[in-house]
Design a protein around this motif. Sequence first.
Motif, PDB file in Angstrom:
ATOM      1  N   GLU A  20       0.670  -1.530   0.278  1.00  0.00           N
ATOM      2  CA  GLU A  20      -0.041   0.156   0.012  1.00  0.00           C
ATOM      3  C   GLU A  20       0.670   1.344   0.116  1.00  0.00           C
ATOM      4  OE1 GLU A  20      -3.354   2.378   2.093  1.00  0.00           O
ATOM      5  OE2 GLU A  20      -2.191   0.716   3.433  1.00  0.00           O
ATOM      6  N   ALA A  21       1.769   1.440   0.819  1.00  0.00           N
ATOM      7  CA  ALA A  21       2.446   2.058   1.016  1.00  0.00           C
ATOM      8  C   ALA A  21       4.100   2.765  -0.515  1.00  0.00           C
ATOM      9  CB  ALA A  21       3.696   1.961   2.050  1.00  0.00           C
ATOM     10  N   ALA A  22       4.319   1.124  -0.686  1.00  0.00           N
ATOM     11  CA  ALA A  22       4.887   1.691  -1.895  1.00  0.00           C
ATOM     12  C   ALA A  22       3.926   2.429  -3.186  1.00  0.00           C
ATOM     13  CB  ALA A  22       5.622   0.206  -2.109  1.00  0.00           C
ATOM     14  N   ALA A  23       2.496   2.052  -3.330  1.00  0.00           N
ATOM     15  CA  ALA A  23       1.700   2.647  -4.326  1.00  0.00           C
ATOM     16  C   ALA A  23       1.690   3.961  -3.944  1.00  0.00           C
ATOM     17  CB  ALA A  23       0.269   1.624  -4.517  1.00  0.00           C
ATOM     18  N   ASP A  62      18.365   2.425  -8.395  1.00  0.00           N
ATOM     19  CA  ASP A  62      17.110   3.818  -9.289  1.00  0.00           C
ATOM     20  C   ASP A  62      16.068   2.561  -8.086  1.00  0.00           C
ATOM     21  OD1 ASP A  62      16.103   4.919 -11.031  1.00  0.00           O
ATOM     22  OD2 ASP A  62      16.606   2.888 -12.444  1.00  0.00           O
ATOM     23  N   SER A  63      15.559   4.068  -7.999  1.00  0.00           N
ATOM     24  CA  SER A  63      14.371   3.146  -7.429  1.00  0.00           C
ATOM     25  C   SER A  63      13.478   4.452  -7.417  1.00  0.00           C
ATOM     26  CB  SER A  63      14.665   3.073  -5.858  1.00  0.00           C
ATOM     27  OG  SER A  63      13.125   2.374  -4.883  1.00  0.00           O
ATOM     28  N   GLU A  64      11.746   3.881  -7.555  1.00  0.00           N
ATOM     29  CA  GLU A  64      10.418   4.703  -7.214  1.00  0.00           C
ATOM     30  C   GLU A  64      10.300   5.334  -5.777  1.00  0.00           C
ATOM     31  OE1 GLU A  64       7.142   3.163  -8.641  1.00  0.00           O
ATOM     32  OE2 GLU A  64       7.790   4.218 -10.544  1.00  0.00           O
ATOM     33  N   LEU A  65      11.216   4.806  -5.228  1.00  0.00           N
ATOM     34  CA  LEU A  65      10.787   5.245  -3.210  1.00  0.00           C
ATOM     35  C   LEU A  65      12.095   5.818  -2.982  1.00  0.00           C
ATOM     36  CD1 LEU A  65      11.171   1.307  -1.783  1.00  0.00           C
ATOM     37  CD2 LEU A  65       8.944   2.693  -2.164  1.00  0.00           C
ATOM     38  N   THR A  66      13.274   6.652  -4.348  1.00  0.00           N
ATOM     39  CA  THR A  66      14.209   7.523  -3.835  1.00  0.00           C
ATOM     40  C   THR A  66      14.671   8.559  -5.129  1.00  0.00           C
ATOM     41  OG1 THR A  66      15.839   6.023  -4.510  1.00  0.00           O
ATOM     42  CG2 THR A  66      15.896   5.478  -2.057  1.00  0.00           C
ATOM     43  N   ILE A  99      20.109  16.561  -1.176  1.00  0.00           N
ATOM     44  CA  ILE A  99      18.701  16.819  -0.735  1.00  0.00           C
ATOM     45  C   ILE A  99      17.921  15.685  -1.105  1.00  0.00           C
ATOM     46  CG2 ILE A  99      15.930  17.766  -0.177  1.00  0.00           C
ATOM     47  CD1 ILE A  99      17.096  20.142  -1.389  1.00  0.00           C
ATOM     48  N   VAL A 100      18.193  14.820  -0.220  1.00  0.00           N
ATOM     49  CA  VAL A 100      17.735  12.909  -0.469  1.00  0.00           C
ATOM     50  C   VAL A 100      15.959  12.860  -0.032  1.00  0.00           C
ATOM     51  CG1 VAL A 100      18.297  10.878  -0.919  1.00  0.00           C
ATOM     52  CG2 VAL A 100      20.283  11.957  -1.230  1.00  0.00           C
ATOM     53  N   LEU A 101      15.320  12.025  -1.268  1.00  0.00           N
ATOM     54  CA  LEU A 101      14.162  11.961  -0.252  1.00  0.00           C
ATOM     55  C   LEU A 101      14.306  10.233  -0.598  1.00  0.00           C
ATOM     56  CD1 LEU A 101      10.440  13.182  -0.928  1.00  0.00           C
ATOM     57  CD2 LEU A 101      11.199  10.782  -2.110  1.00  0.00           C
ATOM     58  N   ARG A 102      13.312   9.683   0.629  1.00  0.00           N
ATOM     59  CA  ARG A 102      13.227   8.246   0.766  1.00  0.00           C
ATOM     60  C   ARG A 102      11.511   8.198   0.913  1.00  0.00           C
ATOM     61  NH1 ARG A 102      16.557   4.447   3.472  1.00  0.00           N
ATOM     62  NH2 ARG A 102      15.451   5.579   5.748  1.00  0.00           N
ATOM     63  N   CYS A 103      10.723   7.474   0.314  1.00  0.00           N
ATOM     64  CA  CYS A 103       9.408   7.520   0.725  1.00  0.00           C
ATOM     65  C   CYS A 103       9.753   5.999   1.243  1.00  0.00           C
ATOM     66  CB  CYS A 103       8.618   7.839  -0.570  1.00  0.00           C
ATOM     67  SG  CYS A 103       6.785   7.257   0.111  1.00  0.00           S
ATOM     68  N   GLY A 104       8.128   6.097   1.746  1.00  0.00           N
ATOM     69  CA  GLY A 104       7.808   3.675   2.466  1.00  0.00           C
ATOM     70  C   GLY A 104       9.279   4.011   3.751  1.00  0.00           C
ATOM     71  N   VAL A 115       7.319   9.372   4.076  1.00  0.00           N
ATOM     72  CA  VAL A 115       8.131  10.478   3.871  1.00  0.00           C
ATOM     73  C   VAL A 115       9.434  10.953   4.701  1.00  0.00           C
ATOM     74  CG1 VAL A 115       8.729  11.635   1.320  1.00  0.00           C
ATOM     75  CG2 VAL A 115       6.291  10.876   1.925  1.00  0.00           C
ATOM     76  N   GLU A 116      10.656  10.715   4.341  1.00  0.00           N
ATOM     77  CA  GLU A 116      11.949  11.615   4.610  1.00  0.00           C
ATOM     78  C   GLU A 116      13.067  12.013   3.510  1.00  0.00           C
ATOM     79  OE1 GLU A 116      14.609   8.783   7.105  1.00  0.00           O
ATOM     80  OE2 GLU A 116      15.220   9.095   5.224  1.00  0.00           O
ATOM     81  N   VAL A 117      13.605  13.272   4.423  1.00  0.00           N
ATOM     82  CA  VAL A 117      13.947  15.097   3.404  1.00  0.00           C
ATOM     83  C   VAL A 117      14.553  14.464   4.351  1.00  0.00           C
ATOM     84  CG1 VAL A 117      14.187  16.217   2.822  1.00  0.00           C
ATOM     85  CG2 VAL A 117      11.730  14.714   1.941  1.00  0.00           C
TER      86      VAL A 117
END
Length: 162
Positions: free
Chosen positions: A45-48, A72-76, A84-89, A132-134
Amino acid sequence: MTSSRRRSPRSLFLGPSAALLVLAAAGCSSSAAQPSITVPTPSSEAAAYCGALHKELPQTVADLERSDPGPDSELTAGWGDGAIVLRCGVPRPAKMDDAQSKAIDADGVNWMLEQRQDAGPRFTTTYRKAYVEVTFSEEYAHDVSPLAAFAAPVNRTVPESL
């Protein structure tokens, strides 16, 4: 014939050595251009939600061009070669249980602030169905304005949870 035997092992030895040097140099140069980070492993769910967020992220943040880190990932995502780096999930930070935790609001998105030693700050969304982490480099340690660039994409793609 003896000389050809000497050349053969030497050429075989130099071939792999040269290849290792080329691979090592390539590894150094690519890691300098794009830092490697740990990709989160969220629920499906979170990955979506994170996949939807990835498509909405801006190409520039704080005048820094997008340069996603490896792997490479849709989560980063990243801007300014790791500034500046974003990680989701990401997992829910334990610090969110601390009533003394500091938080800020950036254009309608609430972010918990964590000051890291020898690094810039880390911000994690609160009250969302995916965390979501930044992270900012030390250069941006006293400037939270880049968070505003993430507000609209987060609001559109990661629903609030209460």
